[in-house]
Design a protein around this motif. Sequence first.
Motif, mmCIF file in Angstrom:
data_model
loop_
_atom_site.group_PDB
_atom_site.id
_atom_site.type_symbol
_atom_site.label_atom_id
_atom_site.label_comp_id
_atom_site.label_asym_id
_atom_site.label_seq_id
_atom_site.Cartn_x
_atom_site.Cartn_y
_atom_site.Cartn_z
ATOM 1 N N GLY A 62 0.692 -1.359 0.109
ATOM 2 C CA GLY A 62 -0.042 0.293 -0.620
ATOM 3 C C GLY A 62 0.781 1.257 -0.346
ATOM 4 O O GLY A 62 -0.036 2.230 0.237
ATOM 5 N N LYS A 78 4.049 2.100 -4.484
ATOM 6 C CA LYS A 78 4.716 1.434 -6.096
ATOM 7 C C LYS A 78 4.421 1.243 -7.133
ATOM 8 O O LYS A 78 4.383 2.015 -7.836
ATOM 9 C CB LYS A 78 6.110 0.163 -4.927
ATOM 10 N N SER A 79 3.169 0.457 -6.908
ATOM 11 C CA SER A 79 2.355 0.309 -8.772
ATOM 12 C C SER A 79 2.085 1.764 -8.837
ATOM 13 O O SER A 79 1.950 1.831 -9.925
ATOM 14 C CB SER A 79 1.099 -0.746 -7.924
ATOM 15 N N THR A 80 1.538 2.567 -7.755
ATOM 16 C CA THR A 80 1.325 3.419 -8.178
ATOM 17 C C THR A 80 2.441 5.043 -8.572
ATOM 18 O O THR A 80 1.509 5.118 -9.499
ATOM 19 C CB THR A 80 0.479 4.944 -6.892
HETATM 20 N N1 LIG Z 1 -7.113 2.675 -8.351
HETATM 21 C C1 LIG Z 1 -7.232 2.459 -7.256
HETATM 22 N N2 LIG Z 1 -8.311 2.959 -6.432
HETATM 23 C C2 LIG Z 1 -7.929 3.196 -4.962
HETATM 24 N N3 LIG Z 1 -7.450 3.327 -4.444
HETATM 25 C C3 LIG Z 1 -6.236 2.993 -4.938
HETATM 26 C C4 LIG Z 1 -6.281 2.057 -6.099
HETATM 27 N N4 LIG Z 1 -5.430 1.890 -6.192
HETATM 28 C C5 LIG Z 1 -4.222 1.991 -5.429
HETATM 29 N N5 LIG Z 1 -5.314 2.245 -4.725
HETATM 30 C C6 LIG Z 1 -4.617 2.984 -2.906
HETATM 31 O O1 LIG Z 1 -3.301 3.343 -3.148
HETATM 32 C C7 LIG Z 1 -3.116 3.472 -2.136
HETATM 33 C C8 LIG Z 1 -1.024 2.692 -3.372
HETATM 34 O O2 LIG Z 1 -1.687 2.090 -3.703
HETATM 35 P P1 LIG Z 1 -0.197 0.893 -4.947
HETATM 36 O O3 LIG Z 1 -1.575 -0.411 -5.562
HETATM 37 O O4 LIG Z 1 -0.029 1.818 -5.807
HETATM 38 O O5 LIG Z 1 0.725 0.764 -3.264
HETATM 39 P P2 LIG Z 1 1.353 -0.922 -3.929
HETATM 40 O O6 LIG Z 1 2.791 0.102 -2.892
HETATM 41 O O7 LIG Z 1 2.125 -1.434 -5.390
HETATM 42 O O8 LIG Z 1 1.068 -2.275 -2.350
HETATM 43 P P3 LIG Z 1 1.446 -3.662 -3.033
HETATM 44 O O9 LIG Z 1 2.715 -3.458 -2.369
HETATM 45 O O10 LIG Z 1 0.541 -4.316 -2.254
HETATM 46 O O11 LIG Z 1 1.690 -4.129 -4.560
HETATM 47 C C9 LIG Z 1 -3.589 1.950 -1.066
HETATM 48 O O12 LIG Z 1 -3.540 2.808 -0.156
HETATM 49 C C10 LIG Z 1 -4.408 1.701 -2.115
HETATM 50 O O13 LIG Z 1 -5.360 0.658 -1.380
#
Ligand SMILES: Nc1ncnc2c1ncn2[C@@H]1O[C@H](COP(=O)(O)OP(=O)(O)OP(=O)(O)O)[C@@H](O)[C@H]1O
Length: 262
Positions: free
Chosen positions: A53, A56-58
């Motif tokens: 969360g 990273k993916s964002t």
């Molecule tokens: N499409 C979306 N709509 C609403 N909230 C989102 C969306 N995508 C991500 N989030 C929120 O944004 C935050 C960052 O999410 P992200 O997927 O970028 O994290 P991450 O570091 O890739 O996590 P992970 O290690 O679980 O893959 C999180 O709180 C997530 O719930």
Amino acid sequence: MTTDHPTAANHKKRANAIDVEHLTVSYHARAALLDVSVSIEPDQLVGVIGPNGAGKSTFIKAILGFVKPDIGSVLINGRNVQRVKGQVAYVPQRGSVDWDFPITVQEVALMGRYQKIPWYTSPRKRDRQAAVEALEMVRMADFADRQIGELSGGQQQRVFLARALAQGSEILLLDEPFAGVDAATERAILDVLGRAKEVGKTLVVVHHDLATAGEYFDKLLLIKQRLYAYGPPEAVLEEELLSKVYEGRLRIFSDLTKRGEG
Ligand SMILES: Nc1ncnc2c1ncn2[C@@H]1O[C@H](COP(=O)(O)OP(=O)(O)OP(=O)(O)O)[C@@H](O)[C@H]1O
Ligand SMILES: [Mg+2]
């Protein structure tokens, strides 16, 4: 040798591969990334680390131009990402792909070429060639006619890497390519990433295993909504910094940071 840079009139020094400037991205008014600024030089293998969360993916999606920043910008080779779509190749996080889709390995690899194939023609010889070469690079050419759904998780991951390689982009973004693969496949993927770097590509790879992060990457980018650090692994894998970012989830990391102390 050809290059994508029209260098004749280009007397500026080579731009950074990626410039992220004051990037803020929100979902439903909650910031997933907040004021992130970082520049990634070309020819680097960069690991993106941070807890679940953390954004990273964002971060990866913003560099692809898939999510729109509230504030800030992303430059690819010095140009706004919205103007250079297709120059960045992407291997998505595994959970986000529909593996039952009826398509062969070869067709997946060829998808990497679609941006280069005009809509009114079929793939040309050179497109098929690029797809085959990419499959060879990840050692999946023997599976060319298999349905993607019939492969193991590690094989699927390699095919998606082939799709990104076939695109021929200078910049590759990979979201947890090692998730759910065995040690041998992890090594094989890492080996392909290393070779891609050697031929001048810039790779940004989301990675969740801190125990191997220092070994795998030239630089690490530590993120949790904000950017906490970007630099060589020894500077980023630092106990105080990690405990701040990972909070209670630090047990394995204290082993990690103690490792060098004997
Ligand atoms: N499409 C979306 N709509 C609403 N909230 C989102 C969306 N995508 C991500 N989030 C929120 O944004 C935050 C960052 O999410 P992200 O997927 O970028 O994290 P991450 O570091 O890739 O996590 P992970 O290690 O679980 O893959 C999180 O709180 C997530 O719930
Ligand atoms: Mg993610």
